[in-house]
Design a protein around this motif. Structure first.
Motif, PDB file in Angstrom:
ATOM      1  N   GLU A 276       0.825  -1.205   0.000  1.00 52.94           N
ATOM      2  CA  GLU A 276       0.000   0.000   0.000  1.00 52.94           C
ATOM      3  C   GLU A 276       0.864   1.261   0.000  1.00 52.94           C
ATOM      4  OE1 GLU A 276      -3.943  -1.697   2.393  1.00 52.94           O
ATOM      5  OE2 GLU A 276      -2.304  -0.722   3.495  1.00 52.94           O
ATOM      6  N   HIS A 277       1.914   1.275   0.802  1.00 54.39           N
ATOM      7  CA  HIS A 277       2.789   2.439   0.854  1.00 54.39           C
ATOM      8  C   HIS A 277       3.534   2.628  -0.467  1.00 54.39           C
ATOM      9  CE1 HIS A 277       2.086   2.369   5.193  1.00 54.39           C
ATOM     10  NE2 HIS A 277       2.630   3.576   5.242  1.00 54.39           N
ATOM     11  N   TYR A 278       4.005   1.524  -1.037  1.00 56.25           N
ATOM     12  CA  TYR A 278       4.775   1.598  -2.289  1.00 56.25           C
ATOM     13  C   TYR A 278       3.905   2.109  -3.428  1.00 56.25           C
ATOM     14  CZ  TYR A 278       7.859   0.056  -6.084  1.00 56.25           C
ATOM     15  OH  TYR A 278       8.670   0.006  -7.211  1.00 56.25           O
ATOM     16  N   GLN A 279       2.746   1.520  -3.585  1.00 56.44           N
ATOM     17  CA  GLN A 279       1.877   1.907  -4.694  1.00 56.44           C
ATOM     18  C   GLN A 279       1.247   3.281  -4.466  1.00 56.44           C
ATOM     19  OE1 GLN A 279       1.601   0.485  -7.516  1.00 56.44           O
ATOM     20  NE2 GLN A 279       2.486  -1.545  -7.153  1.00 56.44           N
ATOM     21  N   GLY A 280       1.061   3.657  -3.195  1.00 52.99           N
ATOM     22  CA  GLY A 280       0.432   4.931  -2.880  1.00 52.99           C
ATOM     23  C   GLY A 280       1.376   6.106  -2.899  1.00 52.99           C
ATOM     24  N   GLN A 281       2.629   5.890  -3.335  1.00 52.02           N
ATOM     25  CA  GLN A 281       3.624   6.966  -3.456  1.00 52.02           C
ATOM     26  C   GLN A 281       3.927   7.608  -2.119  1.00 52.02           C
ATOM     27  OE1 GLN A 281       4.968   6.898  -6.210  1.00 52.02           O
ATOM     28  NE2 GLN A 281       3.665   7.186  -7.987  1.00 52.02           N
ATOM     29  N   ARG A 282       3.891   6.789  -1.036  1.00 54.33           N
ATOM     30  CA  ARG A 282       4.203   7.338   0.279  1.00 54.33           C
ATOM     31  C   ARG A 282       5.629   6.960   0.655  1.00 54.33           C
ATOM     32  NH1 ARG A 282      -1.114   5.415   1.226  1.00 54.33           N
ATOM     33  NH2 ARG A 282      -0.427   3.628   2.473  1.00 54.33           N
ATOM     34  N   GLY A 283       6.429   7.945   0.986  1.00 51.29           N
ATOM     35  CA  GLY A 283       7.815   7.695   1.350  1.00 51.29           C
ATOM     36  C   GLY A 283       8.742   7.785   0.156  1.00 51.29           C
ATOM     37  N   SER A 284      10.027   7.563   0.419  1.00 47.40           N
ATOM     38  CA  SER A 284      11.040   7.703  -0.642  1.00 47.40           C
ATOM     39  C   SER A 284      11.030   6.525  -1.604  1.00 47.40           C
ATOM     40  CB  SER A 284      12.435   7.839  -0.016  1.00 47.40           C
ATOM     41  OG  SER A 284      12.707   6.711   0.817  1.00 47.40           O
ATOM     42  N   ASN A 285      10.544   5.358  -1.144  1.00 50.68           N
ATOM     43  CA  ASN A 285      10.503   4.175  -1.997  1.00 50.68           C
ATOM     44  C   ASN A 285       9.097   4.026  -2.562  1.00 50.68           C
ATOM     45  OD1 ASN A 285      11.293   1.751  -3.229  1.00 50.68           O
ATOM     46  ND2 ASN A 285      10.614   0.548  -1.463  1.00 50.68           N
ATOM     47  N   ALA A 286       8.883   4.526  -3.783  1.00 47.29           N
ATOM     48  CA  ALA A 286       7.536   4.557  -4.360  1.00 47.29           C
ATOM     49  C   ALA A 286       7.545   4.020  -5.781  1.00 47.29           C
ATOM     50  CB  ALA A 286       6.996   5.984  -4.337  1.00 47.29           C
ATOM     51  N   ALA A 287       6.368   3.590  -6.241  1.00 40.26           N
ATOM     52  CA  ALA A 287       6.234   3.005  -7.579  1.00 40.26           C
ATOM     53  C   ALA A 287       6.470   4.050  -8.665  1.00 40.26           C
ATOM     54  CB  ALA A 287       4.843   2.402  -7.725  1.00 40.26           C
ATOM     55  N   TRP A 288       6.975   3.589  -9.796  1.00 41.24           N
ATOM     56  CA  TRP A 288       7.191   4.430 -10.966  1.00 41.24           C
ATOM     57  C   TRP A 288       5.908   4.469 -11.801  1.00 41.24           C
ATOM     58  CZ3 TRP A 288      12.055   6.695 -12.089  1.00 41.24           C
ATOM     59  CH2 TRP A 288      13.086   6.322 -11.229  1.00 41.24           C
ATOM     60  N   THR A 289       5.863   5.404 -12.737  1.00 39.98           N
ATOM     61  CA  THR A 289       4.680   5.522 -13.595  1.00 39.98           C
ATOM     62  C   THR A 289       4.407   4.231 -14.349  1.00 39.98           C
ATOM     63  OG1 THR A 289       4.951   7.909 -13.849  1.00 39.98           O
ATOM     64  CG2 THR A 289       3.689   6.762 -15.556  1.00 39.98           C
ATOM     65  N   TRP A 290       5.463   3.579 -14.860  1.00 40.44           N
ATOM     66  CA  TRP A 290       5.247   2.358 -15.636  1.00 40.44           C
ATOM     67  C   TRP A 290       4.629   1.258 -14.762  1.00 40.44           C
ATOM     68  CZ3 TRP A 290       7.501  -2.168 -14.151  1.00 40.44           C
ATOM     69  CH2 TRP A 290       8.668  -2.111 -13.367  1.00 40.44           C
ATOM     70  N   GLU A 291       4.897   1.298 -13.452  1.00 43.92           N
ATOM     71  CA  GLU A 291       4.289   0.314 -12.564  1.00 43.92           C
ATOM     72  C   GLU A 291       2.802   0.608 -12.379  1.00 43.92           C
ATOM     73  OE1 GLU A 291       7.226  -1.156  -9.281  1.00 43.92           O
ATOM     74  OE2 GLU A 291       7.678   0.973  -9.662  1.00 43.92           O
ATOM     75  N   HIS A 292       2.442   1.889 -12.392  1.00 43.81           N
ATOM     76  CA  HIS A 292       1.026   2.242 -12.331  1.00 43.81           C
ATOM     77  C   HIS A 292       0.331   1.903 -13.651  1.00 43.81           C
ATOM     78  CE1 HIS A 292       1.470   5.241  -8.745  1.00 43.81           C
ATOM     79  NE2 HIS A 292       1.622   3.976  -8.403  1.00 43.81           N
ATOM     80  N   GLN A 293       1.040   2.013 -14.757  1.00 37.38           N
ATOM     81  CA  GLN A 293       0.477   1.542 -16.026  1.00 37.38           C
ATOM     82  C   GLN A 293       0.198   0.038 -15.937  1.00 37.38           C
ATOM     83  OE1 GLN A 293       3.652   3.996 -18.519  1.00 37.38           O
ATOM     84  NE2 GLN A 293       2.249   2.945 -19.892  1.00 37.38           N
ATOM     85  N   ALA A 294       1.150  -0.689 -15.383  1.00 37.75           N
ATOM     86  CA  ALA A 294       1.006  -2.144 -15.305  1.00 37.75           C
ATOM     87  C   ALA A 294      -0.159  -2.548 -14.414  1.00 37.75           C
ATOM     88  CB  ALA A 294       2.301  -2.773 -14.789  1.00 37.75           C
ATOM     89  N   ILE A 295      -0.400  -1.780 -13.340  1.00 39.69           N
ATOM     90  CA  ILE A 295      -1.445  -2.188 -12.397  1.00 39.69           C
ATOM     91  C   ILE A 295      -2.848  -1.971 -12.970  1.00 39.69           C
ATOM     92  CG2 ILE A 295      -1.953  -0.086 -11.042  1.00 39.69           C
ATOM     93  CD1 ILE A 295      -1.487  -1.814  -8.526  1.00 39.69           C
ATOM     94  N   THR A 296      -2.955  -1.240 -14.085  1.00 40.58           N
ATOM     95  CA  THR A 296      -4.263  -1.127 -14.736  1.00 40.58           C
ATOM     96  C   THR A 296      -4.762  -2.501 -15.178  1.00 40.58           C
ATOM     97  OG1 THR A 296      -3.341  -0.731 -16.955  1.00 40.58           O
ATOM     98  CG2 THR A 296      -3.746   1.208 -15.583  1.00 40.58           C
TER      99      THR A 296
END
Length: 456
Positions: A276-296
């Protein structure tokens, strides 16, 4: 002189072979069999020479032999599949299943019953279970292939059935592994069923699986026990091993876990809080745009309902988060161009998958559309596939009249042709002039979403 492969054959088997070859010649002369099918049929029979039971079956059930010739003539991939898995010949003896579709519930019940039968004889060891799964998988893939080549299934139905089969294999394998592993593990620490969600991405996530596709999987657990990470990492590794190990009956699927948080550098299994923290862009370790594309295209394959709901809620939150539209568009355009540069097309040719206005352009456009507009239209969150999302976008006036439908139709045509060419092991490069209508429809989609026309 006698052919080397006939030396050592029993007289009865040699007679069967001669009879079967005469049938092939007769079908060819009568025009009921193509020359390609006849040659492939002869090669296939050569591989059955030491399997007298199969030769006998083809003699006793001539319709099975004729069905095999049709399949062999229709697809080079089918020929290789029949050569690699000769036991599926048994399926040709009856054709009642041709009019059916893959039924996951029935498939799972049947496998549970087969396992119970093995257990009664004390034969349900790990290797026996792995081979039981492989036999069942090969049978169902062959049945789908036969329906496909007989023209009974559209490409979307083929992908649906292959995806449902993969889902069933993941669910059942995980259950069997957990039962066997948990019984020998610390029983005080964990309870059945496993507190683990398997999240599918890519082709399996979008229910567009093809023959021979690998599975993009991510593992997420919700167990708070201090040994949970160790436990579920072992479970995930065991599942991957069950799928990828080549037994005497081959393997099941190749598994790709690179889409997990932090990719190959990250943990194989992620706790739901960290996900949840990784995908929600919380903190310094966060998902990249391409990972959000993939989660679609991601969806839960199996896991306890409460944990699955949290994963789904995280996915929805990610997709519905407001974004800097200009920055997102620029990232997607640059990323797509890098991919295209890595797959250049020859002059006057068009690559169905990588070419300008091709399949990947449709996929990128749909991903951009979801990330840009899901915050205003929750209906875009649903994982209904690229065609379904394009149709919805047009019906809600997100896209201009005709744009979404035309792009969806182009994507459907690309998928069908890609499927047909892969079945015959042909290149995906086709004459560009033959696909100008479809590529223009895809380019119009990009323009409607305000993506740079120069990028395509």
């Amino acid at each position: 002189a006698l052919h080397p492969h006939r030396i050592g054959l029993k007289a009865a088997d040699d007679a069967r072979l001669v009879q079967l070859l005469r049938t092939v010649v007769g079908e060819l002369q009568a025009g009921r069999c193509t020359e390609v099918a006849a040659l492939r049929g002869a090669d296939w029979l050569e591989g059955l020479l030491r399997r007298e039971g199969y030769l006998a079956l083809l003699i006793e059930r001539p319709q099975a032999h004729l069905r095999a010739l049709r399949l062999l003539g229709s697809s080079r991939w089918a020929m290789r599949y029949l050569q690699q898995h000769p036991s599926v010949v048994d399926e040709l003896a009856s054709a009642h299943w041709l009019a059916e579709r893959f039924d996951a519930a029935r498939f799972l019940r049947d496998l549970q019953a087969r396992r119970a039968a093995l257990a009664k004889g004390g034969e349900d060891d790990e290797e026996a279970l792995m081979n039981l799964l492989r036999r069942a998988h090969q049978t169902e893939v062959f049945r789908t292939l036969a329906r496909d080549l007989e023209g009974l299934l559209a490409v979307e139905a083929v992908a649906d059935d292959l995806s449902a089969l993969a889902d069933a294999m993941v669910r059942l394998s995980l259950d069997w592994i957990w039962q066997g592993w948990w019984s020998a593990a610390d029983k005080r620490a964990h309870q059945a069923p496993a507190d683990l969600v398997v999240l599918a991405y890519g082709k399996l996530g979008g229910k567009e699986l093809g023959y021979g596709s690998d599975l993009d999987l991510v593992f997420i657990h919700g167990d708070a026990h201090e040994r949970a990470q160790e436990c579920y990492a072992a479970l995930a590794k065991k599942l991957i091993n069950w799928f990828t190990t080549k037994t005497a009956l081959g393997d099941l699927y190749e598994i790709d876990t690179a889409l997990r948080p932090n990719g190959n550098a990250g943990l194989l299994v992620t706790h739901i809080d960290a996900f949840e923290h990784y995908q929600g862009q919380r903190g310094s370790n966060a998902a990249w745009t391409w990972e959000h594309q993939a989660i679609t295209r991601a969806r839960v394959v199996c896991g306890p309902a409460a944990l699955a709901d949290r994963v789904d809620a995280t996915r929805a939150l990610v997709l519905q988060s407001p974004r800097d539209a200009a920055a997102l568009r620029q990232e997607i355009v640059v990323m797509r161009q890098k991919m295209r540069d890595a797959h250049p097309s020859a002059a006057h040719s068009f690559d169905l998958k990588h070419g300008e206005g091709g399949m990947i352009d449709v996929e990128f456009a749909v991903q951009a559309m979801v990330l840009l507009h899901a915050h205003a239209d929750a209906g875009l969150v649903a994982n209904v596939g690229n065609i379904g999302l394009l149709q919805r976008a047009e019906s809600t006036s997100l896209l201009p009249p005709g744009t979404g439908i035309a792009a969806a139709d182009a994507y459907r045509e690309f998928r069908a042709l890609q499927h047909a060419r892969r079945l015959n092991e042909e290149s995906l490069s086709v004459p560009a002039a033959d696909f100008s209508r479809q590529t223009q429809a895809v380019k119009a989609l990009w323009q409607a979403l305000a993506l740079s026309a120069a990028s395509i």
